[in-house]
Design an enzyme around this catalytic site. Structure first.
Site, PDB file in Angstrom:
ATOM      1  CB  VAL A  10       7.712  54.057   7.226  1.00 48.63           C
ATOM      2  CG1 VAL A  10       8.613  54.981   8.024  1.00 48.63           C
ATOM      3  CG2 VAL A  10       6.701  54.837   6.436  1.00 48.63           C
ATOM      4  CB  SER A  11       6.902  48.636   6.744  1.00 45.42           C
ATOM      5  OG  SER A  11       8.269  48.329   6.650  1.00 45.42           O
ATOM      6  CB  THR A  12       2.503  50.162   8.080  1.00 45.21           C
ATOM      7  OG1 THR A  12       2.973  50.828   9.260  1.00 45.21           O
ATOM      8  CG2 THR A  12       2.927  48.712   8.099  1.00 45.21           C
TER       9      THR A  12
END
Length: 182
Positions: A10-12
């Site tokens: 996931v990015s964040t």
């Protein structure tokens, strides 16, 4: 003995890996590599560990292609690394992206060919653009740090015996900039 590895990303920090982990485990992943980092970053530690772990016959699973790569070129580079180690790849959400089947290998081969063709077109257009710019008299590359007057003055000072470091400090450039003047 071959293994099935899952890669979840996931990015964040606000996003969770739980849904991806559940899907990968349900699909048979025996070991998971998980990280919270942008897919645009090339230095993804867990992806690097996964790629270093692979052996012939292993399978890499992701829930969707965008979890593995952000661009076609990045995807093809990663898939090339997986294939070079004799492993296979499968995306759960993109049934055509499955190198464990002949159809999936065909699709990825076609995509790789298209990406190579696109790179060649870009290289050709870039070369043509550079040639046009040169023909029009434009200077390519970085601009000079010193004006023509400053360059002439610096060369006179250098010929007079002043040190490169002293000249460079007065113009706020490195001594190698002064040493390259002609």
């Amino acid at each position: 003995m071959s293994a099935t590895y899952g890669y979840a990303r996931v990015s964040t920090d606000g996003q969770t890996l739980e849904a991806q982990i559940a899907q990968l485990e349900a699909a048979g992943a025996t070991r998971l590599f998980k990280e919270k980092v942008s897919g645009a970053r090339r230095d993804r530690a867990e992806l690097g560990k996964l790629l270093a772990t692979l052996n012939a016959g292993d399978v890499v699973l992701v829930t969707r292609l965008d979890r593995l790569a952000r661009s076609t070129r990045d995807l093809l580079n990663i898939l090339g690394t997986i294939a070079d180690q004799g492993a296979a790849f499968r995306s759960l959400g993109d049934s055509w992206a499955d190198t464990t089947t002949p159809h999936g290998r065909l699709m990825l081969t076609v995509l790789a060919g298209l990406a190579e063709f696109e790179r060649e077109l870009i290289r050709m257009r870039t070369g043509e653009g550079r040639a046009r710019a040169k023909a029009a008299g434009r200077k390519l590359g970085r601009s000079f740090k010193l004006t023509p007057h400053q360059r002439a003055e610096a060369m006179q000072r250098r010929e007079a015996g002043e040190t490169l470091t002293a000249i460079a400090k007065s113009y706020n450039v490195s001594h190698s900039t002064i040493s390259r003047l002609k």
